[in-house]
Design a protein around this motif. Structure first.
Motif: not given
Length: 347
Positions: A73-88, A106-119
């Protein structure tokens, strides 16, 4: 570049391995639906605790399914926002620990932007720029996507998200949780014109959405002349015949779909965009898929939906979005802090 994605923004614990932002080597999702069903919605405290229980086995399963060792594994990506604070907090803490222990960025990713790029993980990929409607239980947002790292918000909900209002109305009508799939099934073949419900903000100058008035209209129609006493959740389930119930939910769902389709197509025309992408959990709704495709085609637009597994919350889209950030050297530090609301400038 092989990236491990971690997604814990709400009630799915997910881990995935994606190579070069395109090839999904594994994608594991542990759902919490059964844990939240008795309450008719997501309970943040329960969600956080279930993430604590699920993250290690889910990540181990993703590595095993891909046949990958941590050293690959060359990097770890995590959802950093938005969402439930405890879950994040659970997900980002776990991701930081892995990145530190494995000695990778480490790479932080915006949850909504990831949805927009899922295609971009689908077989049929759009050309840039395109319009992305991200519609889920917590979010209803329109993005103009000029490139993987250039996304701008055109409009968003002013109150309830589309998925949220589907769940609330389903709970009120005693249809169980999650409400969206239950309403979708019940509405099949019913009369969508039985009740004329409002379509919020369809003549507004903005591309925002509003669904709270629709929710109130459904409640008032179902209760008739009986006054609401106390909180909405305390009201008894309305006594409706099977036909009345099916026609009611079909008319309600049609109003939600018309609002989403109408505003999206207006935005596409105003922006001069030829492609519309619909993602997020509500993108699995059969009526939304049908009507957006038909009306989009009539307007000369190409309409695309990610496959169902990429519409709902998943970590493959997180890892895929992270690859584009990694190419630009946009890495996060171990002092990364998650945020319940959308962080600006984070893809």
């Amino acid at each position: 570049m092989l990236i491990l994605g971690i997604e814990t923004s709400c009630d799915e614990t997910a881990a995935a391995l994606v190579e070069r932002g395109r090839r999904v080597r594994s994608s594991i999702v542990a759902s919490q639906i059964d844990d939240h069903r008795p309450y008719g919605g997501v309970v943040p405290e329960i969600a956080g605790r279930k993430h604590l229980e699920n993250l290690v086995p889910v990540t181990q399963a993703a590595l095993a399914d891909a046949g990958v060792q941590p050293s690959e594994v060359r990097a770890v990506a995590v959802t950093s926002s938005p969402g439930l604070m405890g879950a994040l907090l659970v997900g980002t803490s776990f991701g930081k620990a892995l990145a530190l222990g494995w000695g990778v960025p480490l790479i932080e990713v915006n949850h909504l932007h990831a949805h927009a790029l899922a295609i971009l993980l689908a077989k049929s990929r759009p050309r840039f720029p395109y319009l992305a409607l991200v519609v889920s239980g917590g979010h209803t947002t329109l993005f103009r996507v000029d490139s993987p790292l250039s996304l701008g918000v055109l409009g968003q909900t002013r109150d309830d998200a589309a998925g949220e209002v589907l769940d609330k109305v389903a709970k009120f009508l005693g249809l169980g949780y999650p409400g969206g799939p239950a309403i979708d099934r019940l509405a099949a073949g019913a009369n969508v014109h039985a009740v004329r419900f409002p379509r919020g903000l369809q003549r507004a100058a903005t591309f925002d959405f509003s669904f709270s008035g629709l929710k109130t209209a459904v409640v008032n129609h179902a209760l008739g002349t009986r006054r609401v006493e106390g909180r909405l959740n305390d009201q008894p389930v309305p006594a409706l015949s099977d036909r009345q119930l099916r026609d009611l939910v079909a008319s309600f769902q049609e109003a939600v779909v018309d609002t989403l389709v109408g505003t999206t197509l207006r935005a596409a025309a105003a922006e001069g965009l030829a492609t519309v992408v619909v993602s997020g959990g509500v993108a699995a709704n059969s009526r939304l898929r049908e009507k957006m495709s038909l009306q989009g085609a009539a307007a000369g637009l190409r309409v695309l939906f990610p496959e169902p597994g990429l519409c709902t919350d998943n970590a493959a889209m997180i890892a895929a979005a992270a690859w584009h950030l990694a190419r630009r050297g946009r890495f996060a530090g171990l002092d990364l802090r998650p945020a319940a609301k959308m962080k600006p400038g984070v893809c």
